[in-house]
Design an enzyme around this catalytic site. Structure first.
Site, PDB file in Angstrom:
ATOM      1  N   SER A 125     118.788  37.910  42.581  1.00 16.58           N
ATOM      2  CA  SER A 125     119.577  39.137  42.581  1.00 16.58           C
ATOM      3  C   SER A 125     120.490  39.207  43.802  1.00 16.58           C
ATOM      4  O   SER A 125     121.348  38.344  43.987  1.00 16.58           O
ATOM      5  CB  SER A 125     118.633  40.343  42.495  1.00 16.58           C
ATOM      6  OG  SER A 125     119.329  41.534  42.237  1.00 16.58           O
ATOM      7  N   GLU A 219     120.423  41.971  30.673  1.00 14.70           N
ATOM      8  CA  GLU A 219     120.684  42.623  31.960  1.00 14.70           C
ATOM      9  C   GLU A 219     122.144  43.048  32.126  1.00 14.70           C
ATOM     10  O   GLU A 219     123.070  42.394  31.640  1.00 14.70           O
ATOM     11  CB  GLU A 219     120.261  41.736  33.115  1.00 14.70           C
ATOM     12  CG  GLU A 219     120.904  40.370  33.213  1.00 14.70           C
ATOM     13  CD  GLU A 219     120.462  39.648  34.487  1.00 14.70           C
ATOM     14  OE1 GLU A 219     120.662  40.214  35.582  1.00 14.70           O
ATOM     15  OE2 GLU A 219     119.889  38.549  34.375  1.00 14.70           O
ATOM     16  N   HIS A 249     116.636  41.407  34.034  1.00 13.07           N
ATOM     17  CA  HIS A 249     117.057  40.970  35.355  1.00 13.07           C
ATOM     18  C   HIS A 249     115.894  40.310  36.103  1.00 13.07           C
ATOM     19  O   HIS A 249     114.787  40.846  36.167  1.00 13.07           O
ATOM     20  CB  HIS A 249     117.559  42.194  36.131  1.00 13.07           C
ATOM     21  CG  HIS A 249     118.147  41.916  37.460  1.00 13.07           C
ATOM     22  ND1 HIS A 249     119.301  41.185  37.624  1.00 13.07           N
ATOM     23  CD2 HIS A 249     117.760  42.292  38.709  1.00 13.07           C
ATOM     24  CE1 HIS A 249     119.597  41.125  38.913  1.00 13.07           C
ATOM     25  NE2 HIS A 249     118.679  41.776  39.585  1.00 13.07           N
TER      26      HIS A 249
END
Length: 282
Positions: A125, A219, A249
């Protein structure tokens, strides 16, 4: 900031998992920041590989410990150790504090004698964004590149211009566009969201090492991954993009998921191949 503190506590409770029994963790410092070092309980005498890991959490939450099971799993494919960095978090420390910390950590590893041909990066991320930005800034500073990098659901466009931010709204189980905008606002604190040092989809990626990008089709940030892969390809960077159907995600965090386990296995093998096939770092 009780709201942020509560979010950090919730994140830690949601994602922190026991480390594998064959991994020994210890605290250290790197680039002036706390870090978590992971070593096999029975180390290989010739183990010189080093994985530098940047955790996720939208630049606001998360820690080296919370997602340490990801680098610990990747480490099974390597001959050496992993270090996960606790870079400074927003809003207390806004952009560019986090990328400054990550570059300082990378530079210290090289200054300490780590062979860049035995060095790889990974992140999830926001940490995946920091991995790309770190490599681009290291290249600009004349530093050698690592052998490869793995990016799990990378944050790549803080302007939120990707179509999936709208198309996947309601499908993504974790985020809404409002959630993302709040996180990015805390991080940027007025800085330009389109700056290459913040949003690597707008950066020049020329000269970066081979990349493996993994994302889930459910996502909001799907297009961040897709467009980052396209940017890398346009800049002649060897890149592999994997999109897992109906996955959220950073789906690799789910330790009970066979899909996540298989993705982590592929990621570990990708790094090992670039470390041990005799190729020179880019």
């Amino acid at each position: 900031m009780p709201h942020v503190a509560e979010q950090r506590t919730q994140y830690a409770g949601l994602f922190t998992r026991p480390l594998p029994a064959d991994i020994d963790p210890s605290t250290t410092t790197l680039g002036g920041r706390p870090a978590l070092e992971l070593r096999p309980a029975t180390p290989d005498p010739a183990g010189e590989d080093l994985l530098l890991y940047f955790h996720g959490g939208g630049f606001v939450v998360g820690s080296a410990r919370a997602t340490a099971h990801l680098p610990a799993t990747l480490l099974r494919h390597l001959y050496g150790r992993a270090v996960s960095l606790d870079y400074r978090l927003a809003p207390e420390y806004a952009f560019p504090a986090a990328p400054d910390d990550c570059l300082a950590a990378y530079r210290e590893l090289l200054d300490s004698g780590v062979d860049p041909r035995r060095l790889v990066l990974a992140g999830d991320s926001a940490g995946a964004a920091l991995a790309v930005v770190t490599m681009a800034r290291a290249r600009d500073a004349g530093l050698p590149m690592p052998a490869a990098a793995v990016l799990f659901s990378p944050v790549a466009d803080l302007t939120l211009s990707g179509a999936s931010v709208r198309i996947k709204d309601g499908t993504d189980p974790f985020f809404t566009p409002t959630d993302l905008r709040w996180l990015y606002d805390q991080y940027l604190s007025g800085a330009d969201a389109a700056a290459p040092g913040a949003s690597p989809v707008f950066a020049d990626l020329t000269g970066l090492p081979p990349l493996l990008i993994q994302a889930g089709s459910s996502e909001l940030l799907l297009d961040d991954a897709v467009r980052l892969a396209g940017r890398a390809a346009a800049d002649e960077v060897p890149v592999t993009l994997e999109v897992a159907p109906r996955q959220p995600h950073v789906y690799q965090l789910d330790t009970a998921s066979a899909t996540a386990a298989a993705a982590l296995d592929r990621a570990g093998r990708f790094l090992a191949a670039r470390l041990h096939d005799g190729q020179e770092a880019a």
